[in-house]
Motif scaffolding. Sequence first.
Motif, PDB file in Angstrom:
ATOM      1  N   PHE A  95      60.368  74.438  49.085  1.00 25.69           N
ATOM      2  CA  PHE A  95      59.912  73.511  49.944  1.00 25.69           C
ATOM      3  C   PHE A  95      58.962  73.470  51.752  1.00 25.69           C
ATOM      4  N   LEU A  96      57.855  73.245  51.698  1.00 25.29           N
ATOM      5  CA  LEU A  96      57.019  73.569  52.533  1.00 25.29           C
ATOM      6  C   LEU A  96      56.759  72.818  53.177  1.00 25.29           C
ATOM      7  N   SER A  97      56.059  72.688  54.496  1.00 27.42           N
ATOM      8  CA  SER A  97      55.699  71.752  55.456  1.00 27.42           C
ATOM      9  C   SER A  97      54.432  71.439  54.656  1.00 27.42           C
ATOM     10  N   ASN A  98      53.951  69.751  55.269  1.00 31.56           N
ATOM     11  CA  ASN A  98      53.195  69.233  54.333  1.00 31.56           C
ATOM     12  C   ASN A  98      53.066  67.847  55.816  1.00 31.56           C
ATOM     13  N   ALA A  99      51.882  68.296  56.419  1.00 32.78           N
ATOM     14  CA  ALA A  99      51.935  67.080  57.239  1.00 32.78           C
ATOM     15  C   ALA A  99      51.130  66.063  57.286  1.00 32.78           C
ATOM     16  N   ASN A 100      50.978  66.017  55.898  1.00 29.23           N
ATOM     17  CA  ASN A 100      49.963  64.988  54.866  1.00 29.23           C
ATOM     18  C   ASN A 100      50.939  63.842  54.042  1.00 29.23           C
ATOM     19  N   ASP A 101      52.509  64.374  54.286  1.00 30.82           N
ATOM     20  CA  ASP A 101      52.715  64.353  52.846  1.00 30.82           C
ATOM     21  C   ASP A 101      54.125  63.618  53.504  1.00 30.82           C
ATOM     22  N   SER A 102      54.433  62.289  53.655  1.00 24.36           N
ATOM     23  CA  SER A 102      55.628  61.419  54.703  1.00 24.36           C
ATOM     24  C   SER A 102      56.588  62.033  54.170  1.00 24.36           C
ATOM     25  N   ALA A 103      56.843  62.361  52.859  1.00 20.05           N
ATOM     26  CA  ALA A 103      58.038  62.346  52.144  1.00 20.05           C
ATOM     27  C   ALA A 103      58.870  63.821  52.112  1.00 20.05           C
TER      28      ALA A 103
END
Length: 340
Positions: A95-103
């Motif tokens: 599970f990687l950080s993704n600022a564009n994925d709100s969930a």
Amino acid sequence: INLIKTYRHDSTRNIMLCLFQKNADSIWVGTAGGVFIFNNVTGELSAWPHNRDLNGAEGRGIYKIFQDSLGSIWFSRWGGGLVRYSPGTSTFKSFLSNANDSAGLRSKGITDIIEDRSGNLWVTSLEVGISRLIDGTDRFRHYLSGNDSWDLYEDSEGKVLAGTDKGLYWYNKKDDKFLPFFDLQSQLSTQKIHAVIEDNQKNLWITTPSELVKINPSRNEVFIFSNTFGIAPNSLQLKSIFLTKKGQILVGHGKGFYAFFPDELSVKAQPKITITDFFINNLPVMAGKGSILQQPIEETNQLALNHTQNNLIFDFTVLDFRAPEAIKYYSMLENYDNVW
């Protein structure tokens, strides 16, 4: 005679970040260079054979190891998100950080992982607060965005508590949100909370950078142990509190740790709050004939006021000379306020 034995591996990155005991014979050690297994029987320390699959990239220190009720093992990689390992299939899910994925996971810096009694998996992180894995999915719901959060704890009543840089919070399951634990006017409401734990008598113990705080089982009495009791200012460490099987509490500080049994710090005498003065609409009220006070205010238990007498001021004191500078006052208006 060396009473403390040192264990090292040939790895060049031996900085230890966490410990996890999977069974009686082995302890998993999270380090800046991956996971190592310490065998309690042989005394050998060996690299976990799945480190290459776990790390995925260089420089991913293992900050936390946690096993959920289904047997999956979770790893917090400092700067590298979250990894779930399924022992039955030897598979990994990142599970990687993704600022564009709100969930999705919003932070690379995961600081804590717990599972509550309902099976919900919670994680804390820097800057984006707290995240809950939505059951049956790989999606997250986020809370307290903008807070640095580093400690989660579920008490004996099933209440999830979160220590953040802006105070202590509790999870309101009905409204699906975190609420402040302390009254917003309280000094503790904005204190950085380093760690939370509950003792065998159901008292809560929380640490701030400079204070050890005891909260009684009813959650309506607070006692603060600070420098008056020997705790050096800004000495208590993040996430550094532990309850032993014997009921002793260990609290880490800059040069070691404090160790005590909760009963040793019990406050035997209950201090009494005495009201010394009473004002209505900024005018002092004195006891006497024609006054609403028929006896001194400190001896009065009940008052009847009309609707115009709605601006009230009380002066009060506590006659307790053991550590007067450590006394903190909390107030609650019954049938109006929900917290102290």
